[in-house]
Motif scaffolding. Structure first.
Motif, short mmCIF file in Angstrom:
data_model
loop_
_atom_site.label_atom_id
_atom_site.label_comp_id
_atom_site.label_asym_id
_atom_site.label_seq_id
_atom_site.Cartn_x
_atom_site.Cartn_y
_atom_site.Cartn_z
N TRP A 66 0.81 -1.22 0.00
CA TRP A 66 0.00 0.00 0.00
C TRP A 66 0.84 1.27 0.00
O TRP A 66 0.37 2.32 -0.41
N GLN A 67 2.07 1.20 0.48
CA GLN A 67 2.98 2.34 0.48
C GLN A 67 2.31 3.61 1.05
O GLN A 67 2.02 4.57 0.33
N PRO A 68 2.09 3.66 2.35
CA PRO A 68 1.44 4.85 2.94
C PRO A 68 2.34 6.08 2.87
O PRO A 68 3.55 5.97 2.74
N ASP A 69 1.72 7.24 2.97
CA ASP A 69 2.47 8.50 3.00
C ASP A 69 2.87 8.88 4.42
O ASP A 69 3.79 9.69 4.60
N LEU A 70 2.18 8.32 5.40
CA LEU A 70 2.48 8.65 6.80
C LEU A 70 1.94 7.53 7.69
O LEU A 70 0.91 6.93 7.39
N ILE A 71 2.64 7.29 8.81
CA ILE A 71 2.23 6.25 9.75
C ILE A 71 2.02 6.86 11.12
O ILE A 71 2.86 7.63 11.62
N LEU A 72 0.89 6.54 11.71
CA LEU A 72 0.61 6.87 13.12
C LEU A 72 0.63 5.57 13.89
O LEU A 72 -0.13 4.65 13.58
N THR A 73 1.49 5.47 14.88
CA THR A 73 1.60 4.17 15.56
C THR A 73 1.67 4.33 17.08
O THR A 73 2.26 5.30 17.60
N ASP A 74 1.07 3.36 17.71
CA ASP A 74 1.20 3.23 19.17
C ASP A 74 2.56 2.58 19.45
O ASP A 74 3.20 2.03 18.55
N LEU A 75 3.00 2.64 20.70
CA LEU A 75 4.27 2.00 21.05
C LEU A 75 4.08 0.59 21.58
O LEU A 75 4.82 -0.33 21.21
N HIS A 76 3.10 0.41 22.43
CA HIS A 76 2.95 -0.87 23.13
C HIS A 76 1.81 -1.67 22.51
O HIS A 76 0.63 -1.34 22.66
N MET A 77 2.20 -2.72 21.78
CA MET A 77 1.24 -3.57 21.08
C MET A 77 1.74 -5.01 21.12
O MET A 77 2.96 -5.23 21.26
N PRO A 78 0.87 -5.99 20.99
CA PRO A 78 1.30 -7.38 20.93
C PRO A 78 1.97 -7.67 19.59
O PRO A 78 1.87 -6.89 18.65
N ILE A 114 9.32 7.31 4.92
CA ILE A 114 7.95 7.54 5.39
C ILE A 114 7.97 8.15 6.80
O ILE A 114 8.61 7.62 7.71
N PRO A 115 7.26 9.26 7.02
CA PRO A 115 7.19 9.83 8.37
C PRO A 115 6.46 8.88 9.33
O PRO A 115 5.43 8.30 8.97
N ILE A 116 7.01 8.73 10.53
CA ILE A 116 6.39 7.90 11.56
C ILE A 116 6.08 8.79 12.76
O ILE A 116 7.00 9.31 13.41
N LEU A 117 4.79 8.98 13.04
CA LEU A 117 4.38 9.76 14.21
C LEU A 117 3.95 8.78 15.30
O LEU A 117 3.04 7.97 15.09
N VAL A 118 4.63 8.84 16.42
CA VAL A 118 4.38 7.89 17.51
C VAL A 118 3.41 8.49 18.52
O VAL A 118 3.62 9.61 19.01
N LEU A 119 2.36 7.74 18.81
CA LEU A 119 1.38 8.13 19.83
C LEU A 119 1.87 7.59 21.17
O LEU A 119 2.04 6.38 21.33
N THR A 120 2.15 8.48 22.11
CA THR A 120 2.77 8.00 23.34
C THR A 120 2.34 8.84 24.54
O THR A 120 2.07 10.03 24.43
N LEU A 145 6.59 12.88 17.88
CA LEU A 145 5.76 12.30 18.94
C LEU A 145 4.46 13.10 19.06
O LEU A 145 4.44 14.32 18.88
N ILE A 146 3.40 12.38 19.36
CA ILE A 146 2.12 13.01 19.67
C ILE A 146 1.65 12.46 21.00
O ILE A 146 1.52 11.23 21.18
N GLY A 147 1.42 13.35 21.95
CA GLY A 147 1.07 12.91 23.29
C GLY A 147 -0.34 12.33 23.39
O GLY A 147 -1.24 12.70 22.63
#
Length: 420
Positions: free
Chosen positions: A72-84, A104-110, A129-131
């Motif tokens: 899919w080649q995304p333009d941006l990723i929003l990801t959590d840190l703690h996942m299984p 690819i930009p990676i914005l971490v939700l933390t 980072l996004i709080g």
């Protein structure tokens, strides 16, 4: 109090509309949300949809995200840190190690508060980072910044690819200016000559050019030309020269050719651009070579007979195109069976940059003279290149052109095909 609350709401609405307008430009951007919490996932998806982003996909862990990304080649990723299965740290590291995904930009939700913990997130490869809990205006603002950056990088890559394609095409056209197989075969089949050459542009396109023309059954005109500078500008000048050369119906002596070329280049070259050139007419019947130079590196000549080494020829003469006046001179020398003419561009005596160059003029002549008597034209060139590069494959900082011509003792037809 009520008035203050109203002002605050109005300000919020203005900010929201401003962000919405900014993100409208990126409505088709692909956003991948990596989040195992269905509540958070639904919240973020609602925010993004509200701001007009239409292409949104999700994954519940890093492993699933990587599978989606490959197709899919995304333009941006929003990801959590703690996942299984695969957490956000490992996902960041995997993305950064993959050349096709690393931009690819990676914005971490933390919700991490400690500085050392936040540093680890960046060390893993996060872009920002996004709080948590997520504030929608902050999310939208950061999306705008990083989507804009992502699109700029994409446009830059597309531009570089297009320029590379165009340079490849221009390089191919410039190589076509060099003597082709038909001319080379015609010369070696009809004249007692061995030929070898090496041409290498420093940045894809170059200002060097060499060529030859049969002036009659026993006369060969050969030249090496070097325009100032490198790259596109110099390459365009080689095409200008080729147009001039093709229009020359008759070449009587080298000095007259240089004089006419100087007048042509003086009319068309921008101020500050010029060319150096060595050209010669080899007459195999009279066993004479007549040459003239326009500031070219001194050509090297080894006369036939095997008793002497290479000597430097007079390379003086005003470079072409700098002034309208021309005062080029012809000089003639014996060119017997076994004689060898070695032409080269200045990269050979400027690699590396002076004063640390491997060769100077006399040093190059001495190096060639030290080669065995039976050395072929190709072997001369190979030996010089090996000395310059220490046997390694590496690019030169300047265009490199070398031409070696030998009055062969053998019958016409001596050629080393690997050189052309």
């Amino acid at each position: 109090m009520a008035r203050a609350a109203g002002i605050y709401r109005k300000l919020q609405e203005q900010q929201s509309r401003a962000v919405e307008n900014h993100l409208a430009d990126y409505a088709n951007s692909r956003i991948l949300i990596v989040e195992d919490s269905s509540v958070v996932l639904a919240l973020i998806s609602r925010f993004l949809t509200h701001y007009g982003l239409r292409q949104i996909r999700s994954a519940e862990n890093g492993q699933a995200a990587l599978q989606i990304m490959t197709e899919w080649q995304p333009d941006l990723i929003l990801t959590d840190l703690h996942m299984p299965v695969m957490d956000g740290f490992e996902l960041c590291r995997r993305i950064r190690s993959d050349g096709s995904l690393s931009d690819i930009p990676i914005l971490v939700l933390t919700g991490l508060e400690k500085l050392e913990e936040r540093i680890k997130v960046f060390e893993a490869g996060a872009t920002d980072l996004i709080g948590k809990p997520v504030y929608h205006l902050e999310l939208a603002g950061r999306l705008h910044v990083h989507l804009e950056r992502s699109h700029l990088i994409k446009r830059l890559k597309e531009y570089k690819e297009r320029v590379a394609d165009e340079i490849d095409l221009a390089r191919s056209m410039q190589v076509d200016l060099l003597p082709g197989e038909d001319l080379i075969r015609s010369v070696i089949d009809s004249m007692p000559v061995e030929l070898a050459s090496h041409y290498e542009a420093s940045i894809g396109l170059g200002g060097d050019l060499w060529g030859m023309r049969k002036l009659g059954p026993d006369q060969l005109f050969v030249y090496l030309l070097d325009f100032s500078g490198h790259g596109v500008g110099s390459a365009l000048n080689t095409f200008r020269f080729q147009g001039f050369f093709n229009s020359c119906d008759a070449i009587d002596v080298p000095s007259n050719f240089l004089a006419e070329l100087n007048g042509f280049l003086h009319e068309i070259l921008p101020v500050g651009q010029f060319a150096t050139m060595f050209c010669a007419i080899i007459d195999f019947r009279s066993r004479q070579m007549t040459f003239s130079s326009a500031g070219a590196p001194p050509a090297l000549l080894k006369t036939g007979g095997g008793n002497g080494g290479f000597v430097t020829l007079d390379g003086t003469g005003f470079p072409l195109g700098l002034r309208c006046k021309s005062d080029y001179m012809d000089q003639s020398l014996d060119f017997m069976e076994g004689s060898r003419l070695f032409l080269y561009s200045d990269a050979l005596i400027e690699t590396p940059d002076p004063p640390d160059s491997i060769f100077d003029y006399d040093g190059l002549a001495g190096f060639l003279s030290a080669q065995p008597e039976e050395t072929s034209c190709k072997a001369y060139i190979d030996a010089v290149l090996a000395r310059l590069t220490c046997g390694e494959t590496k690019a030169f900082s300047d265009d490199v052109t070398i031409v070696c011509v030998e009055f062969s003792r053998d019958l016409p037809g001596a050629i080393d095909d690997e050189c052309f």
